[in-house]
Design a protein around this motif. Structure first.
Motif, PDB file in Angstrom:
ATOM      1  N   LEU A  84       7.210  76.451  24.747  1.00  0.00           N
ATOM      2  CA  LEU A  84       6.284  76.425  25.925  1.00  0.00           C
ATOM      3  C   LEU A  84       5.088  77.546  26.165  1.00  0.00           C
ATOM      4  O   LEU A  84       5.560  78.490  25.579  1.00  0.00           O
ATOM      5  CB  LEU A  84       7.302  76.842  27.217  1.00  0.00           C
ATOM      6  CG  LEU A  84       7.060  76.774  28.608  1.00  0.00           C
ATOM      7  CD1 LEU A  84       7.080  75.559  28.913  1.00  0.00           C
ATOM      8  CD2 LEU A  84       8.265  77.520  29.309  1.00  0.00           C
ATOM      9  N   LYS A  85       4.089  77.079  26.599  1.00  0.00           N
ATOM     10  CA  LYS A  85       2.868  77.646  26.655  1.00  0.00           C
ATOM     11  C   LYS A  85       2.343  77.465  28.257  1.00  0.00           C
ATOM     12  O   LYS A  85       2.112  76.457  28.592  1.00  0.00           O
ATOM     13  CB  LYS A  85       1.867  77.518  25.844  1.00  0.00           C
ATOM     14  CG  LYS A  85       2.148  78.061  24.424  1.00  0.00           C
ATOM     15  CD  LYS A  85       0.860  77.883  23.573  1.00  0.00           C
ATOM     16  CE  LYS A  85       1.169  78.460  22.089  1.00  0.00           C
ATOM     17  NZ  LYS A  85       0.046  78.196  21.360  1.00  0.00           N
ATOM     18  N   ASN A  86       2.034  78.731  28.921  1.00  0.00           N
ATOM     19  CA  ASN A  86       1.306  78.678  30.034  1.00  0.00           C
ATOM     20  C   ASN A  86       2.159  77.959  31.285  1.00  0.00           C
ATOM     21  O   ASN A  86       1.524  77.454  32.054  1.00  0.00           O
ATOM     22  CB  ASN A  86      -0.033  78.190  30.142  1.00  0.00           C
ATOM     23  CG  ASN A  86      -0.867  78.932  29.124  1.00  0.00           C
ATOM     24  OD1 ASN A  86      -0.740  80.020  28.924  1.00  0.00           O
ATOM     25  ND2 ASN A  86      -1.714  78.091  28.394  1.00  0.00           N
ATOM     26  N   GLY A  87       3.279  77.740  30.985  1.00  0.00           N
ATOM     27  CA  GLY A  87       4.511  77.247  32.215  1.00  0.00           C
ATOM     28  C   GLY A  87       4.338  75.674  31.936  1.00  0.00           C
ATOM     29  O   GLY A  87       4.835  75.160  32.924  1.00  0.00           O
ATOM     30  N   LYS A  88       3.669  75.062  30.892  1.00  0.00           N
ATOM     31  CA  LYS A  88       3.418  73.583  31.121  1.00  0.00           C
ATOM     32  C   LYS A  88       4.898  73.117  30.283  1.00  0.00           C
ATOM     33  O   LYS A  88       4.850  72.716  29.204  1.00  0.00           O
ATOM     34  CB  LYS A  88       2.336  73.293  30.276  1.00  0.00           C
ATOM     35  CG  LYS A  88       1.188  73.679  31.073  1.00  0.00           C
ATOM     36  CD  LYS A  88      -0.135  73.174  30.468  1.00  0.00           C
ATOM     37  CE  LYS A  88      -1.182  73.679  31.352  1.00  0.00           C
ATOM     38  NZ  LYS A  88      -2.649  73.049  30.774  1.00  0.00           N
TER      39      LYS A  88
END
Length: 156
Positions: free
Chosen positions: A31-35
């Motif tokens: 997961l990156k940046n809440g995506k």
């Protein structure tokens, strides 16, 4: 880390499709940046690629890859009398799984395939066959622990 209370370990819920906690842990690690939807799509695409390439159960390949990359021992730095020693320490099961997932994702990023789903799929296939960069990292960690076995009496 708070001095007052110890932090509670969060309960890991299984993912929607495979009903597996391991898949959910992998989604959270990628997961990156809440995506989260994007992370889920990457993971599920990777598992579909594994299923098509190997004609085996994708979840079985994932579990085998994580089992193969989980380290049994690692080294921790310990200061004794002004000098720092690399002390070999046994790895707990949860930390071992976390390290395996972290290494798999890190070395999947470094691969040169088309997209992240393919990179991850091929890294998982390699790890389940006991080849690949993540397996090499595990062996390197074990060699470090073996080389510093003389300092095992500094364990804490």
């Amino acid at each position: 880390m708070s001095r007052r209370t110890t932090s509670k370990k969060r309960i890991i819920v299984p993912d929607a499709i495979y009903q597996s906690r391991l898949v959910n842990m992998l989604i959270v690690r990628i997961l990156k940046n809440g995506k989260k939807a994007l992370a889920q799509r990457i993971i599920y695409e990777a598992l579909d690629i594994i299923k098509n390439k190997t004609s085996l159960d994708a979840l079985h390949v994932l579990e085998k890859a994580i089992r193969n990359t989980t380290p049994l021992v690692e080294v921790k730095a310990r200061r004794v009398g002004g000098s720092t020693y690399q002390v070999p320490v046994e790895v707990r099961a949860y930390r071992g799984t976390n390290l395996a997932l972290r290494w798999l994702i890190r070395f999947a990023h470094a691969r040169s395939e088309k997209n992240m789903a393919m990179k991850l799929a091929y890294e998982l296939i390699d790890a389940s066959n006991e080849t690949g960069s993540s397996i090499r990292k595990k062996e390197e960690t074990h060699k470090m622990a073996e080389a510093n076995k003389a300092f095992a009496h500094y364990r804490y």
